[in-house]
Design a protein around this motif. Structure first.
Motif, PDB file in Angstrom:
ATOM      1  N   PRO A 218      -1.626  23.170  -1.768  1.00 24.67           N
ATOM      2  CA  PRO A 218      -2.790  24.055  -1.780  1.00 24.67           C
ATOM      3  C   PRO A 218      -2.746  25.031  -2.962  1.00 24.67           C
ATOM      4  N   TYR A 219      -1.537  25.474  -3.351  1.00 25.49           N
ATOM      5  CA  TYR A 219      -1.412  26.424  -4.466  1.00 25.49           C
ATOM      6  C   TYR A 219      -2.062  25.851  -5.732  1.00 25.49           C
ATOM      7  N   THR A 220      -1.666  24.625  -6.104  1.00 27.63           N
ATOM      8  CA  THR A 220      -2.218  24.026  -7.327  1.00 27.63           C
ATOM      9  C   THR A 220      -3.707  23.736  -7.153  1.00 27.63           C
ATOM     10  N   MET A 221      -4.058  23.202  -5.979  1.00 26.07           N
ATOM     11  CA  MET A 221      -5.467  22.855  -5.745  1.00 26.07           C
ATOM     12  C   MET A 221      -6.349  24.104  -5.836  1.00 26.07           C
ATOM     13  N   HIS A 222      -5.885  25.217  -5.256  1.00 21.53           N
ATOM     14  CA  HIS A 222      -6.685  26.451  -5.258  1.00 21.53           C
ATOM     15  C   HIS A 222      -6.839  27.044  -6.665  1.00 21.53           C
ATOM     16  N   ARG A 223      -6.002  26.575  -7.614  1.00 21.59           N
ATOM     17  CA  ARG A 223      -6.077  27.118  -8.969  1.00 21.59           C
ATOM     18  C   ARG A 223      -6.673  26.107  -9.956  1.00 21.59           C
ATOM     19  N   ARG A 224      -7.214  25.025  -9.417  1.00 15.50           N
ATOM     20  CA  ARG A 224      -7.795  24.022 -10.321  1.00 15.50           C
ATOM     21  C   ARG A 224      -9.085  24.552 -10.937  1.00 15.50           C
ATOM     22  N   LYS A 225      -9.129  24.511 -12.288  1.00 12.66           N
ATOM     23  CA  LYS A 225     -10.305  25.060 -12.981  1.00 12.66           C
ATOM     24  C   LYS A 225     -11.549  24.214 -12.721  1.00 12.66           C
ATOM     25  N   ASP A 226     -11.347  22.887 -12.549  1.00  7.49           N
ATOM     26  CA  ASP A 226     -12.531  22.051 -12.312  1.00  7.49           C
ATOM     27  C   ASP A 226     -13.133  22.326 -10.931  1.00  7.49           C
ATOM     28  N   LEU A 227     -12.361  22.936 -10.021  1.00  9.94           N
ATOM     29  CA  LEU A 227     -12.899  23.258  -8.691  1.00  9.94           C
ATOM     30  C   LEU A 227     -13.374  24.708  -8.599  1.00  9.94           C
ATOM     31  N   TYR A 228     -12.665  25.627  -9.292  1.00  4.36           N
ATOM     32  CA  TYR A 228     -12.968  27.057  -9.123  1.00  4.36           C
ATOM     33  C   TYR A 228     -13.442  27.762 -10.389  1.00  4.36           C
ATOM     34  N   GLY A 229     -13.555  27.014 -11.491  1.00  6.34           N
ATOM     35  CA  GLY A 229     -14.055  27.628 -12.724  1.00  6.34           C
ATOM     36  C   GLY A 229     -12.923  28.076 -13.635  1.00  6.34           C
ATOM     37  N   PRO A 230     -13.290  28.446 -14.896  1.00  4.77           N
ATOM     38  CA  PRO A 230     -12.270  28.776 -15.898  1.00  4.77           C
ATOM     39  C   PRO A 230     -11.428  30.000 -15.521  1.00  4.77           C
ATOM     40  N   ASP A 231     -11.956  30.856 -14.632  1.00  2.32           N
ATOM     41  CA  ASP A 231     -11.185  32.060 -14.248  1.00  2.32           C
ATOM     42  C   ASP A 231     -10.441  31.849 -12.916  1.00  2.32           C
ATOM     43  N   ALA A 232     -10.101  30.592 -12.622  1.00  2.97           N
ATOM     44  CA  ALA A 232      -9.468  30.280 -11.331  1.00  2.97           C
ATOM     45  C   ALA A 232      -8.160  31.048 -11.112  1.00  2.97           C
ATOM     46  N   HIS A 233      -7.516  31.507 -12.211  1.00  7.17           N
ATOM     47  CA  HIS A 233      -6.232  32.204 -12.063  1.00  7.17           C
ATOM     48  C   HIS A 233      -6.395  33.704 -11.820  1.00  7.17           C
ATOM     49  N   LEU A 234      -7.644  34.152 -11.720  1.00  7.96           N
ATOM     50  CA  LEU A 234      -7.861  35.593 -11.524  1.00  7.96           C
ATOM     51  C   LEU A 234      -8.228  35.908 -10.081  1.00  7.96           C
ATOM     52  N   TYR A 235      -7.838  37.114  -9.634  1.00 12.53           N
ATOM     53  CA  TYR A 235      -8.235  37.592  -8.307  1.00 12.53           C
ATOM     54  C   TYR A 235      -9.640  38.168  -8.433  1.00 12.53           C
ATOM     55  N   LYS A 236     -10.624  37.465  -7.858  1.00 10.69           N
ATOM     56  CA  LYS A 236     -12.014  37.868  -8.052  1.00 10.69           C
ATOM     57  C   LYS A 236     -12.799  37.633  -6.757  1.00 10.69           C
ATOM     58  N   PRO A 237     -12.787  38.615  -5.845  1.00 11.59           N
ATOM     59  CA  PRO A 237     -13.448  38.422  -4.540  1.00 11.59           C
ATOM     60  C   PRO A 237     -14.911  38.009  -4.677  1.00 11.59           C
ATOM     61  N   GLU A 238     -15.564  38.481  -5.753  1.00 14.50           N
ATOM     62  CA  GLU A 238     -17.007  38.228  -5.904  1.00 14.50           C
ATOM     63  C   GLU A 238     -17.341  36.742  -5.980  1.00 14.50           C
ATOM     64  N   ARG A 239     -16.369  35.916  -6.341  1.00 16.24           N
ATOM     65  CA  ARG A 239     -16.682  34.483  -6.458  1.00 16.24           C
ATOM     66  C   ARG A 239     -17.123  33.898  -5.107  1.00 16.24           C
ATOM     67  N   TRP A 240     -16.744  34.615  -4.005  1.00 13.79           N
ATOM     68  CA  TRP A 240     -17.065  34.097  -2.676  1.00 13.79           C
ATOM     69  C   TRP A 240     -18.523  34.300  -2.297  1.00 13.79           C
ATOM     70  N   ASP A 241     -19.273  35.001  -3.163  1.00 15.86           N
ATOM     71  CA  ASP A 241     -20.695  35.184  -2.921  1.00 15.86           C
ATOM     72  C   ASP A 241     -21.392  33.818  -2.888  1.00 15.86           C
ATOM     73  N   THR A 242     -20.932  32.919  -3.760  1.00 22.46           N
ATOM     74  CA  THR A 242     -21.591  31.611  -3.840  1.00 22.46           C
ATOM     75  C   THR A 242     -20.687  30.455  -3.419  1.00 22.46           C
ATOM     76  N   LEU A 243     -19.387  30.701  -3.280  1.00 21.27           N
ATOM     77  CA  LEU A 243     -18.462  29.603  -2.937  1.00 21.27           C
ATOM     78  C   LEU A 243     -18.632  29.142  -1.502  1.00 21.27           C
ATOM     79  N   ARG A 244     -18.719  27.853  -1.288  1.00 22.89           N
ATOM     80  CA  ARG A 244     -18.736  27.296   0.069  1.00 22.89           C
ATOM     81  C   ARG A 244     -17.779  26.106   0.102  1.00 22.89           C
TER      82      ARG A 244
END
Ligand code: HEM
Length: 507
Positions: free
Chosen positions: A414-440
């Motif tokens: 899950p660690y690697t998967m949660h940091r995949r840029k193709d799944l979470y965008g180029p800033d996948a390595h940053l702590y950014k709560p706002e991304r959850w506004d649109t993430l499903r």
């Protein structure tokens, strides 16, 4: 003369049998691969093709430098794939960070897998309770425990408030540096033991955990050592018996005796209830008590003890780690702290209700984001008990199905998967709560596992973590990080911050 002849015939028959079984296996597997369009995976990590000793060496190096997760993520990146083969000693391994593959292991082909060697390492402390059982045994445990995680049971906010108040006494209000992680670990063992045993270890009542040797404190420490013992057993495998790990062995004994005592009480309580009922005078228990519910269903004391120990292991470090990791990040971001304050201001200083807690959207994003960037269970594995397949990972691009022979360890991250840029965008390595506004997200977000073995305590954990966060936000106006470095992995059975959560809080 007759004897050697018999020997030749026996040897010939044995050889023919081996050849026959090998050939049949080969033909069956070839047909399976053809039918399922399986293609070989060209990505192999180990250079030593026989024993995979290079993998072992790399793993030890990463463990010593606290870079296991980073190292694992780099392997995927360097190979340019989301699924690859590896090997340690005699064990073939498939590593994957592919959501569809993980869904297949945990849900679609759930019955093709077991826990494998993990059971042996966990058994001394956990016996065969829910966390360490497969098949029917696991189904029975899940059936026994599941009703205890209904909403009313996990929403005992009064209990959380009591433990929170004790924690508050340890936090300086003038900004002096404090390690919140240590307090979170004490808070969660206190609340979990109260929830499970109907008796809290109350470690937060002590000025420090080193202060006392009463049996609750002895148990808390022993439980930590017993968990470390599991890790030693996993790492040393068959060499464990040559280690001199008396602390670990003693700790397991202490834990079993301590929990056994509360189980004795619960079974006695059940017997008294039965006697009263027989005399026609039974009164219903007013308050829900986890251990009493188990005692109502079985009088097998070892079974109750094992199940409780399993749930304590599953629930203690996990919630504490979530809080520690999240506060590590939030403390570095005054803007997030202020946004949380704005959200929680609506309470006007009142204690939150369960419904209000669930309604705090930004708080939920902060928790989700922490579990994404720093999943508390960052890696996991399952052992193939029959020939099976994964939908992705085969062929040059990894887009074809992949054959998984029986006896393969399929490890997922899950660690690697949660940091995949193709799944979470180029800033996948940053702590950014706002991304959850649109993430499903679906299977690409997996902090609590999925499928039939999804975490039973998810709501309990999120309620406790939400409650503690809301209360800290209410109590303090300012939160400041006292750790200049980045977050580093503190990896044991779960993952928290290596350097703790050093912060200053101002009233
Ligand atoms: C942030 C907190 C938590 C996280 C991230 C978490 C995560 C997980 C994960 C990943 C698993 C699957 C393990 C596996 O199958 O290998 C699991 C299972 C489990 N968790 Fe949690 N957990 C948390 C809190 C809790 C709490 C507080 C409890 C109980 C009070 C709990 C009880 C369980 C149980 C009983 C299982 C076994 C379920 C089964 O095998 O059927 N967890 N958890």
């Amino acid at each position: 003369m007759a004897a050697p002849l018999m020997l030749y015939i026996a040897a010939g028959a044995f050889l023919a049998y081996i050849l026959y079984t090998r050939l049949t296996l080969y033909l069956t597997r070839s047909a399976f691969k053809r039918q399922n369009d399986c293609q070989p995976c060209p990505y192999v990590f180990n250079k030593d093709p026989v024993l995979g000793l290079d993998v072992l060496r790399a793993n030890i190096r990463h463990a010593n430098t606290h870079t296991v997760l980073e190292g694992n993520e780099a392997r995927f990146k360097n190979l340019g794939t989301n699924t690859y083969h590896s090997r340690i000693v005699t064990m073939p391994i498939i590593q994957t960070s592919e959501p569809e593959n993980i869904k297949t292991i945990l849900s679609l082909k759930f019955k093709d897998y077991s826990f494998g060697a993990r059971e042996k390492a966990f058994a001394p402390l956990l016996g065969h309770g829910i966390f360490n059982a497969d098949g029917e045994r696991w189904a029975n445990s899940r059936h026994l425990l599941r009703p205890n995680f209904a909403r009313d049971q996990v929403a005992d906010l009064d209990a959380f408030e009591r433990h929170f108040k004790l924690m508050l006494q340890h936090i300086p209000t003038n900004g002096v540096t404090i390690d919140l992680q240590e307090l979170f670990f004490r808070l969660t063992i206190d609340s979990a033991t109260e929830f499970l045993f109907n008796h809290s270890t109350n470690s937060l009542r002590m000025v420090s955990q080193h202060e006392s040797d009463n049996e609750d404190v002895v148990f808390s420490k022993a439980f930590t050592h017993a968990q470390a013992d599991i890790l030693t057993r996993i790492r040393f495998d068959f060499l464990y018996k040559f280690t001199k790990n008396d602390v670990g062995r003693d700790a397991v004994k202490i834990c079993k005796e301590y929990v056994g005592k509360w189980v004795d009480d619960a079974v006695r309580w059940r017997e008294e209830q039965d006697a009263e009922k027989a005399a026609g005078g039974q009164k219903e228990e007013e308050r829900y008590v986890f251990i009493h519910e188990l005692a109502k269903q079985t009088s097998d004391k070892a079974r109750i003890r094992d199940e409780l120990m399993n749930v304590l292991l599953a629930g203690r470090d996990t919630t504490a780690s979530l809080l520690s990791n999240m506060f590590f990040e939030i403390a570095k971001r005054p803007d997030i702290w202020m946004r949380l304050k704005e959200e929680i201001e609506g309470l006007e200083g009142r204690l939150p209700t369960y419904e209000e807690l669930r309604g705090f959207k930004y708080l939920k994003w902060c928790l989700n984001e922490s579990l994404r960037l720093h999943p508390v269970v960052p890696g996991n594995s399952r052992f193939a008990i029959r020939d099976t397949m994964l939908p992705l990972g085969g062929g040059a691009t990894g887009a074809a199905p992949l054959f998984v022979p029986r006896g393969t360890l399929v490890s997922y991250s899950p660690y690697t998967m949660h940091r995949r840029k193709d799944l979470y965008g180029p800033d996948a390595h940053l702590y950014k709560p706002e991304r959850w506004d649109t993430l499903r997200p679906s299977w690409e977000y997996l902090p609590f596992n999925g499928g039939p073995r999804i975490c039973l305590g998810q709501q309990y954990a999120l309620t406790e973590a939400s409650y503690v966060t809301v209360r800290l936000v209410q109590e303090f106006s300012k939160l400041e990080s006292r750790d200049e470095g980045p977050w580093r992995e503190g990896l044991t059975l779960t993952c928290c911050s290596l350097n703790g959560t050093k912060v200053g809080l101002v009233k």
